[in-house]
Design an enzyme around this catalytic site. Structure first.
Site, PDB file in Angstrom:
ATOM      1  N   HIS A  12       0.843  -1.205   0.000  1.00 37.35           N
ATOM      2  CA  HIS A  12       0.000   0.000   0.000  1.00 37.35           C
ATOM      3  C   HIS A  12       0.878   1.255   0.000  1.00 37.35           C
ATOM      4  CE1 HIS A  12      -3.156  -2.524   2.384  1.00 37.35           C
ATOM      5  NE2 HIS A  12      -3.594  -2.407   1.143  1.00 37.35           N
ATOM      6  N   LYS A  18     -18.227  -5.098   8.319  1.00 36.60           N
ATOM      7  CA  LYS A  18     -17.273  -6.122   8.767  1.00 36.60           C
ATOM      8  C   LYS A  18     -16.417  -5.574   9.904  1.00 36.60           C
ATOM      9  CE  LYS A  18     -13.971  -5.219   5.009  1.00 36.60           C
ATOM     10  NZ  LYS A  18     -13.228  -5.746   3.868  1.00 36.60           N
ATOM     11  N   ARG A  66      -1.964  -6.232  -8.076  1.00 38.43           N
ATOM     12  CA  ARG A  66      -0.815  -7.096  -7.797  1.00 38.43           C
ATOM     13  C   ARG A  66      -0.638  -8.158  -8.865  1.00 38.43           C
ATOM     14  NH1 ARG A  66      -3.018  -8.192  -1.931  1.00 38.43           N
ATOM     15  NH2 ARG A  66      -4.778  -8.346  -3.344  1.00 38.43           N
ATOM     16  N   SER A 110      -3.213  -7.610   3.068  1.00 40.23           N
ATOM     17  CA  SER A 110      -3.550  -7.392   4.481  1.00 40.23           C
ATOM     18  C   SER A 110      -4.045  -8.686   5.115  1.00 40.23           C
ATOM     19  CB  SER A 110      -4.637  -6.318   4.613  1.00 40.23           C
ATOM     20  OG  SER A 110      -4.141  -5.066   4.199  1.00 40.23           O
TER      21      SER A 110
HETATM   22  O1  PNS Z   1      -8.683  -2.464   0.584  1.00 41.80           O
HETATM   23  P1  PNS Z   1      -9.942  -3.028   0.017  1.00 41.80           P
HETATM   24  O2  PNS Z   1     -10.771  -3.650   1.112  1.00 41.80           O
HETATM   25  O3  PNS Z   1      -9.715  -3.964  -1.134  1.00 41.80           O
HETATM   26  O4  PNS Z   1     -10.771  -1.765  -0.560  1.00 41.80           O
HETATM   27  C1  PNS Z   1     -12.059  -1.923  -1.128  1.00 41.80           C
HETATM   28  C2  PNS Z   1     -12.738  -0.552  -1.304  1.00 41.80           C
HETATM   29  C3  PNS Z   1     -12.684   0.242  -0.021  1.00 41.80           C
HETATM   30  C4  PNS Z   1     -12.063   0.226  -2.396  1.00 41.80           C
HETATM   31  C5  PNS Z   1     -14.209  -0.819  -1.732  1.00 41.80           C
HETATM   32  O5  PNS Z   1     -14.743  -1.833  -0.946  1.00 41.80           O
HETATM   33  C6  PNS Z   1     -15.070   0.431  -1.573  1.00 41.80           C
HETATM   34  O6  PNS Z   1     -14.883   1.436  -2.216  1.00 41.80           O
HETATM   35  N1  PNS Z   1     -16.051   0.331  -0.657  1.00 41.80           N
HETATM   36  C7  PNS Z   1     -16.964   1.408  -0.363  1.00 41.80           C
HETATM   37  C8  PNS Z   1     -18.381   1.015  -0.754  1.00 41.80           C
HETATM   38  C9  PNS Z   1     -18.589   1.208  -2.245  1.00 41.80           C
HETATM   39  O7  PNS Z   1     -18.423   2.264  -2.797  1.00 41.80           O
HETATM   40  N2  PNS Z   1     -18.987   0.105  -2.934  1.00 41.80           N
HETATM   41  C10 PNS Z   1     -19.278   0.162  -4.356  1.00 41.80           C
HETATM   42  C11 PNS Z   1     -18.108  -0.277  -5.199  1.00 41.80           C
HETATM   43  S1  PNS Z   1     -17.990  -2.043  -5.192  1.00 41.80           S
END
Ligand code: PNS
Length: 162
Positions: free
Chosen positions: A17, A41, A90, A129
């Site tokens: 990150h 979660k 990745r 993570s």
């Molecule tokens: O680090 P991560 O958990 O892979 O990040 C995922 C993230 C935060 C980018 C994604 O889950 C997100 O933007 N969540 C907020 C809710 C949202 O906007 N959902 C619609 C897109 S799927």
């Protein structure tokens, strides 16, 4: 001024990150790391802890700020004037998931939010993570996975005192 948001859970922040943050901060004038406060979660670190870790890790990057958001990324982006979301890729296994998020966000935002992918450095391409949490939960060595000052707090979450 070109600005972007790098959203994620960062639970915990990994060196992968951090590499994406540093590289995106060289491309954009201002980069905001958006830490997801997802009530759905239960994270290992609270959103406050994750924001503080990110602030410490980016304290020498003057054009990077750290904030948290909840709800939809597109809403947060619209309210704060972001038109680019940065994500790290990745491996090919990330691609389907990331493409789906990117296209969903494009649709939800009516085309206003684009996603820019940076390929992770090969040095960090295996890092995640969830992998860090699994290794730490069994007392394994995570010192090559997260910034030095994050190692101890991760073990402490598992009541491991090294
Ligand atoms: O680090 P991560 O958990 O892979 O990040 C995922 C993230 C935060 C980018 C994604 O889950 C997100 O933007 N969540 C907020 C809710 C949202 O906007 N959902 C619609 C897109 S799927």
């Amino acid at each position: 001024m070109k600005k972007a948001i790098y959203p994620g859970s960062f639970d915990p922040l990994t060196l992968g990150h951090l590499d994406i943050i540093k590289r995106a901060a060289e491309i954009f004038d201002n980069l905001t790391v958006g830490v997801l406060d997802n009530h759905g979660k239960t994270p290992l670190f609270s959103v406050e802890e994750r924001v503080n870790i990110l602030k410490e890790a980016t304290k020498d990057l003057p054009n990077v700020k750290v904030e948290f958001f909840s709800g939809l990324l597109v809403d947060y982006a619209r309210e704060n004037g972001y038109h680019v979301s940065v994500r790290g890729l990745r491996a090919i296994t990330d691609f389907e998931y990331e493409l789906q998020i990117a296209q969903t966000n494009k649709m939800l935002s009516g085309g206003a939010l684009d996603t820019m992918f940076l390929t992770s450095d090969v040095e960090y391409s295996y890092l995640s993570s969830s992998g860090v949490k699994e290794i730490a939960s069994f007392g394994g060595d995570i010192s090559k996975c997260v910034p030095d000052f994050v190692v101890k707090p991760v073990y402490e979450k598992y009541n491991i005192h090294k």
